[in-house]
Write an enzyme that holds these catalytic residues in place. Sequence first.
Site, short mmCIF file in Angstrom:
data_model
loop_
_atom_site.label_atom_id
_atom_site.label_comp_id
_atom_site.label_asym_id
_atom_site.label_seq_id
_atom_site.Cartn_x
_atom_site.Cartn_y
_atom_site.Cartn_z
N HIS A 44 0.82 -1.21 0.00
CA HIS A 44 0.00 0.00 0.00
C HIS A 44 0.86 1.27 0.00
CE1 HIS A 44 -3.79 -2.23 1.64
NE2 HIS A 44 -3.66 -2.33 0.34
N ASP A 56 0.73 4.05 1.47
CA ASP A 56 1.03 4.68 2.75
C ASP A 56 2.04 3.87 3.57
OD1 ASP A 56 -0.88 2.67 3.25
OD2 ASP A 56 -1.61 3.69 5.05
N HIS A 57 2.64 2.85 2.94
CA HIS A 57 3.71 2.09 3.58
C HIS A 57 4.98 2.04 2.73
CE1 HIS A 57 1.49 0.34 7.08
NE2 HIS A 57 0.49 0.82 6.34
N ASP A 97 -0.15 -3.55 8.79
CA ASP A 97 -1.57 -3.34 9.03
C ASP A 97 -2.31 -4.63 9.31
OD1 ASP A 97 -1.06 -0.69 8.56
OD2 ASP A 97 -2.19 -0.55 6.69
N HIS A 119 -0.21 2.18 12.29
CA HIS A 119 -1.08 3.35 12.45
C HIS A 119 -1.39 3.61 13.91
CE1 HIS A 119 -2.23 3.86 8.14
NE2 HIS A 119 -2.01 2.55 8.10
#
Length: 255
Positions: A55, A57-58, A127, A165
């Site tokens: 992803h 955001d990683h 996640d 997160h």
Amino acid sequence: MRLQPLPALSDNYIWTCAADDGSRALIVDPSQAAPVFEAADAGLRPAGILLTHHHPDHVGGVPALLERWPELPVFAPHDERIGGTPTRVGDGDRIDVAGWRFEILAVPGHTTSHVAYVGEGLLFCGDTLFSLGCGRMFEGTPAQMRGSLSRLAALPPETRVCCGHEYTLANAAFARVVEPGNPVLARRIEEAQAMRDSGRPTLPSTVGGELAANPFLRVDAEEVRASLARHLGHAPADAVEAFAALRRWKDGFVA
């Protein structure tokens, strides 16, 4: 060893694991390059990058980090959606990087190729597992996600859980509805609120702490099963059905 989460985007953490003398540091799931550059300007010396899943955001900060430090080794799961030429890792592999050793665990569910890195008393789980929660199943099945969480739950209880997160308080609102009589959960919520009120991260947690308070690791607990039965109108047939129902409930939950 110095463990520090660098805040990024709205609620991500880029984990850094540095030697006590500051001579080398691992960077885990860099969503952005800027927080790492800022830490480097303050003395952090990147020595390797670990990626848990594809992803943006990683992984979004990787190209800029490699532009500045082109020799940095990068480790990533077998997934074409992660570009470049990282060293690909899969279940059971062991890596040595910057003087530390990690074992790779396949933990599908959030994505099909998600991996976790376990070593040095740390769990970098992306996640898959969150404090008081778990990731959404964007690609995997309930059975896969339940199996992945069970693998992580079997790690030593003192293992520090470094997830991707800052979701603890949001997860806490749901966990409290599912298991209102859990005193360990009540203490964790109180502690997490105090941490956030003082501007501190609620992470890392520990595997033992999650086993005692995270409803997604407690689908066999009596109060969790009773809450699910009331929510569904019937008792779940088994742990996988219970987990799937709990995840669906959380997906539609509004605090």
